[in-house]
Design a protein around this motif. Structure first.
Motif, PDB file in Angstrom:
ATOM      1  N   LYS A  31       0.847  -1.199   0.000  1.00  0.00           N
ATOM      2  CA  LYS A  31       0.000   0.000   0.000  1.00  0.00           C
ATOM      3  C   LYS A  31       0.883   1.251   0.000  1.00  0.00           C
ATOM      4  CE  LYS A  31      -3.410   2.632   2.503  1.00  0.00           C
ATOM      5  NZ  LYS A  31      -3.913   3.022   3.827  1.00  0.00           N
ATOM      6  N   SER A  42      -8.469   2.010  -8.538  1.00  0.00           N
ATOM      7  CA  SER A  42      -9.141   1.641  -7.288  1.00  0.00           C
ATOM      8  C   SER A  42      -9.231   0.134  -7.064  1.00  0.00           C
ATOM      9  CB  SER A  42     -10.535   2.256  -7.250  1.00  0.00           C
ATOM     10  OG  SER A  42     -11.246   1.909  -8.419  1.00  0.00           O
TER      11      SER A  42
ATOM     12  N   GLU B  14     -14.219  -4.489   6.306  1.00  0.00           N
ATOM     13  CA  GLU B  14     -14.016  -5.815   6.894  1.00  0.00           C
ATOM     14  C   GLU B  14     -14.532  -6.907   5.952  1.00  0.00           C
ATOM     15  OE1 GLU B  14     -13.059  -7.118   9.945  1.00  0.00           O
ATOM     16  OE2 GLU B  14     -14.057  -9.084   9.810  1.00  0.00           O
ATOM     17  N   GLN B  15     -15.775  -6.745   5.496  1.00  0.00           N
ATOM     18  CA  GLN B  15     -16.419  -7.793   4.697  1.00  0.00           C
ATOM     19  C   GLN B  15     -15.740  -7.994   3.341  1.00  0.00           C
ATOM     20  OE1 GLN B  15     -19.219  -9.483   5.879  1.00  0.00           O
ATOM     21  NE2 GLN B  15     -19.080 -10.875   4.125  1.00  0.00           N
ATOM     22  N   LEU B  16     -15.274  -6.889   2.744  1.00  0.00           N
ATOM     23  CA  LEU B  16     -14.700  -6.977   1.401  1.00  0.00           C
ATOM     24  C   LEU B  16     -13.181  -7.070   1.405  1.00  0.00           C
ATOM     25  CD1 LEU B  16     -17.634  -5.909   0.889  1.00  0.00           C
ATOM     26  CD2 LEU B  16     -16.715  -5.023  -1.243  1.00  0.00           C
ATOM     27  N   ASN B  17     -12.613  -7.250   2.602  1.00  0.00           N
ATOM     28  CA  ASN B  17     -11.165  -7.419   2.712  1.00  0.00           C
ATOM     29  C   ASN B  17     -10.413  -6.251   2.069  1.00  0.00           C
ATOM     30  OD1 ASN B  17     -11.643 -10.234   3.666  1.00  0.00           O
ATOM     31  ND2 ASN B  17     -12.388 -10.436   1.564  1.00  0.00           N
ATOM     32  N   LEU B  18     -10.855  -5.037   2.412  1.00  0.00           N
ATOM     33  CA  LEU B  18     -10.215  -3.840   1.854  1.00  0.00           C
ATOM     34  C   LEU B  18      -9.357  -3.171   2.924  1.00  0.00           C
ATOM     35  CD1 LEU B  18     -13.362  -2.404   0.024  1.00  0.00           C
ATOM     36  CD2 LEU B  18     -11.418  -3.530  -1.054  1.00  0.00           C
ATOM     37  N   GLU B  19      -8.536  -3.975   3.636  1.00  0.00           N
ATOM     38  CA  GLU B  19      -7.798  -3.470   4.794  1.00  0.00           C
ATOM     39  C   GLU B  19      -6.882  -2.298   4.467  1.00  0.00           C
ATOM     40  OE1 GLU B  19      -8.111  -6.631   4.088  1.00  0.00           O
ATOM     41  OE2 GLU B  19      -9.081  -7.574   5.815  1.00  0.00           O
ATOM     42  N   ASP B  20      -6.547  -2.112   3.189  1.00  0.00           N
ATOM     43  CA  ASP B  20      -5.679  -0.989   2.821  1.00  0.00           C
ATOM     44  C   ASP B  20      -6.417   0.349   2.908  1.00  0.00           C
ATOM     45  OD1 ASP B  20      -3.670  -2.707   2.385  1.00  0.00           O
ATOM     46  OD2 ASP B  20      -3.646  -2.534   0.202  1.00  0.00           O
ATOM     47  N   LEU B  21      -7.742   0.294   2.973  1.00  0.00           N
ATOM     48  CA  LEU B  21      -8.527   1.531   3.011  1.00  0.00           C
ATOM     49  C   LEU B  21      -8.896   1.891   4.447  1.00  0.00           C
ATOM     50  CD1 LEU B  21     -11.043   1.007   0.057  1.00  0.00           C
ATOM     51  CD2 LEU B  21      -8.994   2.403   0.065  1.00  0.00           C
ATOM     52  N   THR B  22      -9.155   3.191   4.682  1.00  0.00           N
ATOM     53  CA  THR B  22      -9.708   3.632   5.960  1.00  0.00           C
ATOM     54  C   THR B  22     -11.092   4.203   5.659  1.00  0.00           C
ATOM     55  OG1 THR B  22      -8.851   5.849   5.695  1.00  0.00           O
ATOM     56  CG2 THR B  22      -7.425   4.262   6.804  1.00  0.00           C
ATOM     57  N   ASP B  25     -11.454   7.047   3.313  1.00  0.00           N
ATOM     58  CA  ASP B  25     -11.305   6.840   1.869  1.00  0.00           C
ATOM     59  C   ASP B  25     -12.644   6.591   1.173  1.00  0.00           C
ATOM     60  OD1 ASP B  25      -8.483   7.006   1.808  1.00  0.00           O
ATOM     61  OD2 ASP B  25      -8.342   4.974   2.591  1.00  0.00           O
ATOM     62  N   GLY B  37     -15.685   4.481  -8.769  1.00  0.00           N
ATOM     63  CA  GLY B  37     -15.735   4.440  -7.307  1.00  0.00           C
ATOM     64  C   GLY B  37     -14.648   3.571  -6.722  1.00  0.00           C
ATOM     65  N   LEU B  38     -15.066   2.534  -5.988  1.00  0.00           N
ATOM     66  CA  LEU B  38     -14.091   1.657  -5.347  1.00  0.00           C
ATOM     67  C   LEU B  38     -13.673   0.517  -6.272  1.00  0.00           C
ATOM     68  CD1 LEU B  38     -15.294   1.186  -1.654  1.00  0.00           C
ATOM     69  CD2 LEU B  38     -13.498   2.668  -2.533  1.00  0.00           C
ATOM     70  N   GLY B  39     -14.233   0.491  -7.477  1.00  0.00           N
ATOM     71  CA  GLY B  39     -13.859  -0.562  -8.419  1.00  0.00           C
ATOM     72  C   GLY B  39     -14.460  -1.907  -8.063  1.00  0.00           C
TER      73      GLY B  39
END
Lengths: 201, 84, 363
Positions: A31, A42, B14-22, B25, B37-39
């Motif tokens: 990241k 994205s 949490e559900q979509l495993n997007l841990e790189d995002l806060t 974002d 958007g978030l793709g």
């Protein structure tokens, strides 16, 4: 066979053609590099470790692609690693064993070759693709695969060794090879030298 | 409502495993799906169906409706409120 | 590539729910017998699903199956053949031995092959989703044409596991009846498990059934799990395979399609075949017999293509009654005794991969 670009990513830094491009300042180094490179894509956040590594490697190689913007079919992906998609496999198992909900978005990344799909989508490359499981990086093996690919009619090979499981030893080594008339007897030695230099950085 | 939206964002990560995002974002009104958007895509829509069921007890059977509900954090929050 | 170096295939071994000998499979296919059965309480919430499961595989399903298949192989091939420095081994598997996920899921593959076959070279493992099997055959042909090997043992294997079942269930991709490829009523995959072994030779002997003419792969460049809406990758893979084989599409007698029986996969294949003008050619999917066996699929389906050519019979596509794709296909609805000379085998899978290979009967 001519190497027209190579790059290397590990938890400490990112390199292109032997030059250090980035130094990790955060624990989440992928990241970290993605933010530093200010890439607008994205879908990156959804990817697993392997795809993120290959995506960043591909970006580091962007200046090497200049001559092949017209290529659609004649670029082959040849990728390999030892641990397949182990990190995502374990996360998917956790999703049903611990969280009691098998996660579809994790499941689709439980195959190592998904990273080649991600790169194909990004560049609209329709070429051949293959993913091998090897006990360790093997330059002779890549040499043979590239020779075969060119004899089948391909013009370029994007090759990668993407061994990433979330360990400090993780590495992503990618190199772009163009077909040329000149026979390079030292190809595998050159490849080993390049990788060893990166590993010792 | 804004509390619900912040909670939703945490759950989405949490559900979509997007841990790189806060949560910063993810904007309330920007599209979650597509490259704008978030793709996210149809596979992620399946995760949203699981999310609504497991956190809010709301079951969605018709994927066609799902598309509208999951347009943005705003539309998801509106939908959850309407089911209360 | 040395075009003078040709490649030929003969049977190695096959183990599926339909039996552990080629002849048994031939009999089962003559009767259109399916290996798929309803299995109780196997879904994540204990749902019933239809699976092609092999009985008596004990707890270590993968290792047991690989062991059994390798034992079958060595009954028919001499140790001097198997251990020859010019004999290669290629393995096609998606998940190998998942039970060893905390250590190395591929370790037992190398160990079992080493213990039973004792090959000179370490096996080359291909893990490229559902196209792995067809890629393995194309890769083996490359090794022979490059004169690296004189013969290659090609093993395709995958087994059922909670991991695979829950994964496909989470994608809503599992059928609630035995899968029905290309049918109007199809609603998903039936998973299966199997191991198939082919032997490729650079010099044909009496047991060789087909010559491998040529093959290719192509990526959809569209989506990592959803099939392309235009069939682009499959179109290009078949087109390239025809070019490399140097044959005309009119020469194809039969298409062994991927045919998983999901709505989008079968639709994509119909579009690609139509774009190539191949939709009048008799086509089937062997998934109605074996279920979807992932890394084994390409290998066991090529084995059944060889049976078709050897016995001159086209096998009915089980589960099919009425066309369910926007483009019409000539799906085989009854077994047909007919000369089968040239066959196109295709596969498509996650990661956007598509692969094809053309085979020609030499008997």
């Amino acid at each position: 066979m001519k190497i027209i670009g190579h790059c290397y990513i590990n938890p400490r830094g990112a390199f292109f053609n032997g030059q250090n491009v980035l130094i990790a300042t955060e624990e989440n180094y992928l990241k970290n590099y993605f933010s530093e490179l200010k890439i607008d894509y994205s879908k990156f956040y959804k990817m697993d470790l392997l795809s993120k590594g290959a995506f960043l490697g591909d970006y580091l190689l962007r200046n090497s692609y200049k001559d092949l913007l017209h290529v659609e079919n004649e670029l082959q992906f040849i990728f390999a690693n030892t641990s397949s998609s182990k990190e995502t496999d374990i996360r998917f198992i956790e999703s049903y064993e611990r969280k009691k909900n098998p996660s579809p978005s994790l499941f689709v990344y439980t195959l190592p070759n998904i990273l080649t799909g991600e790169l194909a989508i990004k560049h609209k490359w329709f070429g051949e693709n293959i993913f091998y499981i090897l006990t360790k990086f093997d330059s002779e093996f890549f040499n043979d695969q590239i020779v075969m690919s060119f004899l089948r009619g391909n013009e370029y090979c994007l090759c990668g060794w993407v061994e990433m499981t979330g360990s400090p030893e993780d590495e992503c080594f990618m190199f772009l090879v163009a077909k040329s008339e000149v026979v390079n007897e030292n190809f595998s030695n050159n490849l080993n030298e390049i990788l060893n230099t990166y590993r010792n950085e | 409502m804004s509390e619900l939206k912040e909670k939703l964002k945490t759950q989405i990560i949490e559900q979509l495993n997007l841990e790189d995002l806060t949560i910063a974002d993810i904007k309330n009104d920007s599209p979650l799906f597509g490259d704008e958007g978030l793709g996210l895509d149809s596979i992620d829509a399946l995760e949203f169906i699981v999310l609504l069921d497991s956190y809010y007890g709301i079951k969605i059977d018709d994927p066609a409706i799902a598309k509208e509900i999951f347009h943005s954090v705003d539309s998801m929050a509106d939908f959850i409120e309407s089911k209360k | 590539m040395e075009r003078s170096l040709k490649c030929y295939l003969k049977y190695g071994a096959i183990i599926s729910p339909l039996g552990d000998r080629i002849e048994e499979h031939y009999s089962a296919f003559l009767e259109n017998k399916s290996g798929i059965k309803k299995e109780g309480k196997i879904g994540f919430n204990s749902e019933n699903f239809f699976l092609a499961r092999i009985d008596n595989l004990a707890n270590s399903r993968y290792n047991t199956l690989l062991n059994q298949a390798c034992e079958k192989l060595i009954q028919n091939y001499s140790s001097s053949f198997l251990q020859n420095p010019k004999t290669g081994v290629i393995v096609s598997t998606t998940k190998a031995n998942l039970a060893a996920i905390t250590s190395d899921t591929f370790e037992s593959t190398r160990r079992i092959i080493d213990e039973i076959i004792h090959p000179f070279h370490e096996p080359i493992i291909i893990s490229n989703a559902c196209i792995s099997g067809v890629l393995a055959v194309n890769t083996a042909a490359d090794y022979i044409r490059l004169n690296k090997f004189d013969q290659v043992i090609i093993i395709g294997i995958d087994v059922l596991s909670d991991f695979i079942i829950y994964g496909f269930q989470s994608l809503f991709a599992l059928s609630n009846e035995a899968c029905r490829p290309f049918d109007k009523e199809r609603n998903g995959i039936s998973l299966g498990e199997a191991c198939g072994i082919l032997v490729m030779m650079n010099t044909p002997d009496d047991d060789c059934i087909v010559e491998v003419l040529g093959g290719a792969s192509s990526n959809d460049a569209n989506h990592i799990s959803g099939p392309s809406r235009t069939g682009e990758g499959l179109f290009r893979a078949i087109h390239k395979s025809l070019e490399r084989s140097g044959i005309l599409k009119e020469e194809i007698d039969f298409i062994s399609a991927h045919g998983t029986a999901t709505t989008y996969n079968d639709e994509m294949e119909a579009i690609a075949f139509n774009r190539l003008g191949l939709n009048h050619i008799p086509t089937n999917s062997f998934k109605g017999y074996f279920g979807h066996t992932l890394g084994a699929a390409g290998i066991i389906e090529i084995i059944m293509c060889m049976v078709s050519m050897e016995k001159n019979i086209l096998f009915k596509s089980i589960g099919y009654t009425e066309i369910g794709t926007s483009e019409r296909l000539n799906v085989i609805s009854e077994n047909q005794k007919v000369e089968v000379t040239t066959v196109l085998k295709t596969a498509s899978g996650f990661g956007g991969g598509n692969a094809a290979v053309l085979l020609k009967c030499i008997q």
